[in-house]
Write an enzyme that holds these catalytic residues in place. Structure first.
Site, PDB file in Angstrom:
ATOM      1  N   SER A  97      22.969  29.987 -25.520  1.00 28.60           N
ATOM      2  CA  SER A  97      23.257  31.341 -25.042  1.00 28.60           C
ATOM      3  C   SER A  97      23.334  31.373 -23.509  1.00 28.60           C
ATOM      4  O   SER A  97      24.158  30.667 -22.917  1.00 28.60           O
ATOM      5  CB  SER A  97      22.193  32.311 -25.573  1.00 28.60           C
ATOM      6  OG  SER A  97      22.572  33.646 -25.319  1.00 28.60           O
ATOM      7  N   ASP A 195      28.350  35.724 -35.041  1.00 28.07           N
ATOM      8  CA  ASP A 195      27.392  35.861 -33.942  1.00 28.07           C
ATOM      9  C   ASP A 195      27.452  37.309 -33.478  1.00 28.07           C
ATOM     10  O   ASP A 195      28.486  37.773 -33.009  1.00 28.07           O
ATOM     11  CB  ASP A 195      27.769  34.903 -32.796  1.00 28.07           C
ATOM     12  CG  ASP A 195      26.740  34.863 -31.681  1.00 28.07           C
ATOM     13  OD1 ASP A 195      26.122  35.902 -31.391  1.00 28.07           O
ATOM     14  OD2 ASP A 195      26.572  33.783 -31.063  1.00 28.07           O
ATOM     15  N   HIS A 225      23.303  34.023 -33.922  1.00 31.34           N
ATOM     16  CA  HIS A 225      23.310  33.644 -32.509  1.00 31.34           C
ATOM     17  C   HIS A 225      22.271  32.579 -32.144  1.00 31.34           C
ATOM     18  O   HIS A 225      22.580  31.589 -31.489  1.00 31.34           O
ATOM     19  CB  HIS A 225      23.113  34.880 -31.630  1.00 31.34           C
ATOM     20  CG  HIS A 225      23.147  34.570 -30.173  1.00 31.34           C
ATOM     21  ND1 HIS A 225      24.259  34.021 -29.570  1.00 31.34           N
ATOM     22  CD2 HIS A 225      22.203  34.686 -29.196  1.00 31.34           C
ATOM     23  CE1 HIS A 225      24.007  33.835 -28.288  1.00 31.34           C
ATOM     24  NE2 HIS A 225      22.774  34.218 -28.034  1.00 31.34           N
TER      25      HIS A 225
END
Length: 257
Positions: A97, A195, A225
């Site tokens: 991320s 996601d 995610h």
């Protein structure tokens, strides 16, 4: 006087000493090293030296994030990189991320990196955050439940996030996007089909704009995610180790000698 918050139990950075090949790991926005613990332990079990940093302002209290600049997060990862340099002759970086954006930052500066691995990297578009760009209020916003398909998984994270930190994340993405052409090392990128935080198009943008001759994308069919904690975590770990072994000059030299 600024409140000194303790590190949350389980949110600590970790380091496993192994061979001369180092793997630096960065968690994501409002996350902690706990989210990449399985991945780190798996890689360490293959003999590699592993360092997972705790980014500044993370793993304590959301108020700690309020004074952070994105340069502080870059610095946190840089410190892990320098630590690994003391133990290893070759370094790979893995980022999830926001950690993916930080990984790309370092890769654009350190041309000697052996390779980078990105997991649902944040780079160009996060609709849920864009609405806060340029805003000053409210001071904090509620942070939803972690985006994990496996409902038996618990991630250590914050219940709220400072709006100032969201804006720093957006600035980090803006800055890193401009640096992508400077990345020349091998790139392995994972993207989840579903996601709810970072659209998979972010990963496509990265692989299309880096200058790396080696770019591989792996699509995750069964994770949201926070994929390093989700159903595809074993696939990520196994594929990451194969990538490291394939692109490590040290590893290849030992095979041919």
């Amino acid at each position: 006087m600024t409140t000194q918050y303790p590190i949350l139990d389980g949110a600590e950075a970790f380091f496993f000493k192994g061979n001369d090949i180092g793997v630096l790991i960065s968690h994501g926005f409002v996350g902690t090293p706990q989210s990449v613990r399985f991945l780190g332990e798996y890689i360490a079990q293959q003999g590699f030296t592993v360092c997972a940093v705790r980014l500044k302002g993370h793993g304590t209290h959301y108020e700690d994030m309020e004074s952070c600049l994105y340069s502080d997060w870059v610095q946190s990862l840089e410190e892990g990189y320098r630590l690994l340099q003391q133990h290893c002759r070759e370094i790979f970086i893995i980022g999830q991320s926001m950690g993916g954006a930080l990984t790309a930052q370092l890769a654009s500066k350190h041309q000697d990196l052996a390779g980078i691995i990105l997991i649902n990297a944040a780079m160009t578009s996060i609709p849920v955050l864009e609405e806060f760009r340029g805003k000053q209020e409210p001071r904090f916003v509620d942070e939803g439940a972690p985006d994990i398909k496996d409902k038996n998984v618990y991630e250590i994270t914050y219940s709220k996030v400072p709006i100032s930190a969201i804006q720093q994340l957006l600035l980090l993405m803006d800055d890193t996007k401009e640096r992508l052409p400077h990345i020349t090392c091998p790139v392995l990128a994972f993207k989840s089909v579903e996601d709810h935080v970072v659209p998979p198009e972010n990963t496509d943008y990265i692989t299309q704009h880096v200058s790396s001759p080696i770019r591989k994308t792996v699509t995750l069919q069964n994770s949201y995610h926070v994929a390093s904690m989700d159903y595809d975590k074993e696939l990520i770990a196994e594929t990451s180790c194969a990538f490291i072994q394939a692109h490590s000059k040290i590893q290849q030299a030992s095979i041919t000698s």
